[in-house]
Write a protein that holds these residues in place. Structure first.
Motif, PDB file in Angstrom:
ATOM      1  N   THR A 112       0.840  -1.197   0.000  1.00 26.48           N
ATOM      2  CA  THR A 112       0.000   0.000   0.000  1.00 26.48           C
ATOM      3  C   THR A 112       0.880   1.253   0.000  1.00 26.48           C
ATOM      4  O   THR A 112       2.086   1.175   0.193  1.00 26.48           O
ATOM      5  CB  THR A 112      -0.938   0.029   1.214  1.00 26.48           C
ATOM      6  N   ASN A 113       0.249   2.410  -0.223  1.00 23.39           N
ATOM      7  CA  ASN A 113       0.947   3.697  -0.267  1.00 23.39           C
ATOM      8  C   ASN A 113       1.957   3.749  -1.412  1.00 23.39           C
ATOM      9  O   ASN A 113       3.061   4.278  -1.266  1.00 23.39           O
ATOM     10  CB  ASN A 113       1.644   4.008   1.060  1.00 23.39           C
ATOM     11  N   VAL A 114       1.564   3.197  -2.566  1.00 25.42           N
ATOM     12  CA  VAL A 114       2.453   3.108  -3.720  1.00 25.42           C
ATOM     13  C   VAL A 114       2.064   4.149  -4.770  1.00 25.42           C
ATOM     14  O   VAL A 114       0.875   4.399  -5.004  1.00 25.42           O
ATOM     15  CB  VAL A 114       2.404   1.701  -4.338  1.00 25.42           C
ATOM     16  N   ASN A 115       3.057   4.742  -5.412  1.00 23.06           N
ATOM     17  CA  ASN A 115       2.840   5.680  -6.512  1.00 23.06           C
ATOM     18  C   ASN A 115       2.112   4.951  -7.642  1.00 23.06           C
ATOM     19  O   ASN A 115       2.656   4.036  -8.245  1.00 23.06           O
ATOM     20  CB  ASN A 115       4.188   6.217  -7.005  1.00 23.06           C
ATOM     21  N   GLN A 116       0.897   5.366  -7.950  1.00 19.70           N
ATOM     22  CA  GLN A 116       0.089   4.651  -8.935  1.00 19.70           C
ATOM     23  C   GLN A 116       0.490   4.984 -10.378  1.00 19.70           C
ATOM     24  O   GLN A 116       0.262   4.184 -11.289  1.00 19.70           O
ATOM     25  CB  GLN A 116      -1.390   4.964  -8.727  1.00 19.70           C
ATOM     26  N   ALA A 117       1.091   6.131 -10.602  1.00 21.00           N
ATOM     27  CA  ALA A 117       1.508   6.510 -11.950  1.00 21.00           C
ATOM     28  C   ALA A 117       2.836   5.864 -12.344  1.00 21.00           C
ATOM     29  O   ALA A 117       3.019   5.460 -13.491  1.00 21.00           O
ATOM     30  CB  ALA A 117       1.613   8.027 -12.059  1.00 21.00           C
ATOM     31  N   SER A 118       3.761   5.783 -11.378  1.00 19.24           N
ATOM     32  CA  SER A 118       5.086   5.193 -11.630  1.00 19.24           C
ATOM     33  C   SER A 118       5.468   4.308 -10.446  1.00 19.24           C
ATOM     34  O   SER A 118       6.284   4.694  -9.609  1.00 19.24           O
ATOM     35  CB  SER A 118       6.139   6.296 -11.834  1.00 19.24           C
TER      36      SER A 118
END
Length: 226
Positions: A112-118
């Motif tokens: 979780t808490n991951v950059n969704q774009a990169s």
């Protein structure tokens, strides 16, 4: 303030998943939380390729290292790593499909808490062929940053044991092939993370490892009250 990548869950368990001979392998993984990322590590013990990896019917993306052969070019078996941003919440099936029948070892980890774009940053890999003077240490490093996370997948012909990081799943299955055993571990991001495992024999064996950085994304707001 910024938030750090957090480990969510492993699937199907710390023992991983395996089919002795087949073209597909299925297990359940439960995702929770926000800004999610699912990672699947695949170990093939034959010179076949993965046709696709899906979660809840959605095709996952392979990291830039591609398929790294155990023992290098011409080796038998491989390690591969796949990811999916915003995977469906709850329990859903992971399905790995290969191009030809053979042994498949795999497992999944979610964050979780991951950059969704990169979501994926730096990626590296390493491999070695069995030699009598080979070091018993398996290792690969990757540049990372505090707040991020590092994940690997390892294919090996020898029994795998300790990891210098946090072992998530481990499947020791077949010592007759150069990729008959597989594992996945994680580590907190830092400046130069090295993922290491040890083989039991100084004579070594064929192996391949892929290491990838998971990039943190998002902020939380802290409210101050008098």
């Amino acid at each position: 303030m910024a938030v750090s990548v957090a480990f969510d869950a492993v699937g199907p368990s710390s023992a991983g998943a395996r089919v002795a001979s087949g073209t597909s392998l299925t297990w359940s993984h439960t995702c929770s939380g926000t800004a999610r990322l699912l990672i699947v590590g695949v170990v093939l013990s034959t010179n076949t390729t993965v046709s696709n990896v899906k979660y809840n019917g959605v095709t996952m993306t392979q990291v830039s290292a591609g398929s790294v052969q155990s023992g290098g070019t011409g080796g038998t078996g491989s390690a591969q790593l796949y990811y999916l941003t915003n995977p469906a919440l709850g329990a859903n099936n992971v399905v790995v499909t290969s191009g030809a029948s053979g042994q498949i070892i795999a497992g999944s980890t979610s964050f979780t808490n991951v950059n969704q774009a990169s979501p994926i940053g730096n990626v590296s890999f390493n491999w070695s062929r069995s030699l009598t003077d080979e070091s018993i240490f398996i290792k690969a490093g990757v540049a990372s940053s505090t707040g991020n996370m590092v994940v690997d997948v390892l294919a090996c012909g020898s029994t795998l044991s300790d990891s210098n990081q946090t072992s998530r799943w481990l499947k020791n299955q077949d010592l007759n092939t150069s990729a008959g055993n597989g594992a996945q571990a994680t580590a907190p991001g830092a400046n130069g993370v090295v993922m290491t495992r040890t083989m039991p024999s100084a004579t070594g064996d064929d192996w391949a490892i892929i290491v990838a950085e998971i990039v943190a994304g998002g902020y939380v707001t802290a409210w101050l009250t008098a």
